[in-house]
Design a protein around this motif. Structure first.
Motif, PDB file in Angstrom:
ATOM      1  N   ILE A 141      -3.728   1.270  -1.353  1.00 42.00           N
ATOM      2  CA  ILE A 141      -4.060   2.547  -1.988  1.00 42.00           C
ATOM      3  C   ILE A 141      -4.981   2.341  -3.183  1.00 42.00           C
ATOM      4  N   THR A 183      -0.186  10.101   4.971  1.00 47.62           N
ATOM      5  CA  THR A 183       1.112  10.727   4.694  1.00 47.62           C
ATOM      6  C   THR A 183       1.938  10.839   5.971  1.00 47.62           C
ATOM      7  N   MET A 218       4.683  11.271   0.568  1.00 48.99           N
ATOM      8  CA  MET A 218       3.851  10.244  -0.061  1.00 48.99           C
ATOM      9  C   MET A 218       2.860   9.673   0.952  1.00 48.99           C
ATOM     10  N   THR A 219       1.930   8.893   0.449  1.00 45.33           N
ATOM     11  CA  THR A 219       0.929   8.258   1.302  1.00 45.33           C
ATOM     12  C   THR A 219       1.270   6.790   1.488  1.00 45.33           C
ATOM     13  N   TYR A 234       5.848   2.861   1.395  1.00 49.68           N
ATOM     14  CA  TYR A 234       5.463   3.762   0.315  1.00 49.68           C
ATOM     15  C   TYR A 234       5.558   3.014  -1.010  1.00 49.68           C
ATOM     16  N   ASN A 239       1.069   5.228  -5.226  1.00 48.28           N
ATOM     17  CA  ASN A 239       1.110   6.686  -5.098  1.00 48.28           C
ATOM     18  C   ASN A 239       0.881   7.371  -6.435  1.00 48.28           C
ATOM     19  N   LEU A 271       1.922  14.502  -3.052  1.00 47.70           N
ATOM     20  CA  LEU A 271       2.340  13.127  -3.340  1.00 47.70           C
ATOM     21  C   LEU A 271       3.328  13.102  -4.502  1.00 47.70           C
TER      22      LEU A 271
END
Length: 428
Positions: A141, A183, A218-219, A234, A239, A271
């Motif tokens: 991320i 997600t 969440m992503t 996650y 995030n 998120l």
């Protein structure tokens, strides 16, 4: 493609460097000031290459590739002095770095590290990815977020907006799209990472999909900012950084991109709700704290890693206030024996990483601790600790043994140099 190494004296005039060096020496002593001055010049002289299109390629030190994360954090101390170089030379360099990052992000938003050219050089030829531009394709991320954080920092430091062009808009759209797709990693993502015949932290299970996750809002990420595989998909610091960077986008996007700005804000809200619902846990000693990773299926990982974004670094990368009660409780956990990667030795005490041997503390984490301490005395202690644990090499290393700093990883790690410089500058 032609490249040129810039003259450090043009980017960082000797009188500016001497002024900072003198003030740091007054606060922390000559050895700290000497290491600071050497690192500031070395990063400009040896890691950056200005390309013929005006963009800037930045190696991470002893590896000839450009990490989106590292190249942003390597510039942290230069943001403090971006207005002090003649004719805006340093601001030009920072803008060129952002523009290069955005080109790479637009090319492949799942990749973490890139080559100068489509040379086919890579960390591991047997990886599933075969794009000749990619040094590595570990999806993290933070690799999506750091270019936008740096873009905002450059604007705030210099007033420049010429890096916020069509490529910026395209990269922002790609980042929002990928963060949203992930997600629902199980149903919507086609990202896979397979590295054969390697240790578990260097590949993803289930034919490259990673460990199972449930929907949380969440992503998902395959890898941590250490480039190690996530145990649970996650990653909470990632995030929280994504939330912050998505909320910065409306300030950076042109007015005609109001729709994309609204998408970014709405995704940030989703998120944030997911982190609040799944990422905050009750610790028997520290109370409510952020976990490091969760999977939405009831599993959680309580730890912190030296690499940014970390739980400890949230005020630096995620807009979390240093005095936020949830951050303070989480920080107390991170800097305690309850964190399995907090080490205490005869030479140093601090946060390490599963990426390096047990009982190796990272100067990056020591610098982050100092930058978020809210205490000049603690920051001074930590800047002296980092300076005194270089094993006489003149370089700040990736990690070193808490009982013997002559045992270290990465002989030249520019990110660590820069974090030390940022901490030294914070003293004055």
């Amino acid at each position: 493609m032609t490249t040129a190494c810039p003259d450090p004296d043009l980017l960082l005039p000797p009188e500016v460097l001497d002024d900072w060096r003198g003030r740091i020496a007054e606060m922390a002593g000559e050895p700290v000031a000497e290491l600071f001055a050497g690192a500031m010049v070395r990063t400009l002289a040896r890691t950056v290459q200005v390309l013929d299109d005006g963009t800037v390629f930045v190696i991470t030190g002893d590896i000839p590739a450009m990490w989106l994360r590292d190249s942003a954090t390597q510039m942290l101390p230069y943001l403090r002095i971006a207005g002090d170089s003649p004719d805006g030379a340093l601001a030009d360099l920072l803008v060129g770095i952002v523009r290069r990052q955005l080109l790479y992000l637009r090319h492949d938003p799942y990749a973490n590290a890139f080559n100068l050219e489509a040379s086919g050089r890579c960390h591991e030829p047997r990886d599933l990815a075969d794009d000749p531009w990619l040094w590595e394709r570990k999806y993290e991320i933070d690799s999506l977020c750091f270019p936008f954080l740096l873009a905002h920092q450059v604007w705030a430091a210099t007033g420049r907006r010429d890096h916020l062009d069509e490529t910026f808009v395209a990269a922002a759209r790609a980042a929002v799209t990928i963060l949203e797709i992930e997600t629902d990693h199980e149903q919507r993502s086609d990202y896979r990472f397979v590295r054969p015949d390697t240790v578990p932290i260097d590949t993803l299970t289930r034919d490259g999909r990673g460990t199972p996750v449930g929907p949380t809002g969440m992503t998902w990420a395959g890898f941590r900012p250490s480039d190690d595989a996530c145990l649970y998909g996650y990653n909470i610091p990632g995030n929280l950084m994504a939330i912050h960077c998505l909320r910065l986008l409306p300030e950076l996007l042109p007015a005609e991109q109001a729709g994309l700005a609204a998408e970014a804000t709405a995704l940030a809200d989703r998120l944030a709700a997911g982190v609040a619902a799944y990422g905050v846990i009750e610790h028997p000693t520290h109370g409510q704290i952020w976990a490091y990773e969760v999977d939405g299926l009831g599993n959680r990982l309580l730890m912190d890693d030296a690499n940014m974004p970390s739980l400890l670094s949230l005020p630096l990368v995620a807009g979390i206030a240093v005095d936020d009660p949830l951050y303070r409780r989480t920080r107390d956990f991170v800097l305690s024996a309850d964190n399995p990667f907090f080490y205490r030795g005869s030479v140093a005490t601090g946060v390490g990483s599963p990426h390096t041997p047990p009982r190796y503390v990272w100067p990056i984490a020591l610098a982050v601790e100092g930058l978020t301490a809210g205490s000049l005395d603690r920051a001074l202690e930590l800047v002296h600790l980092i300076e005194s644990t270089t094993a006489g090499t003149g370089h700040v290393h990736e990690g070193f043994d808490v009982d013997d700093d002559t045992r270290f990883t990465r002989p030249w790690f520019s990110w660590a140099d820069s974090m030390f410089c940022a901490l030294a500058m914070s003293l004055v």
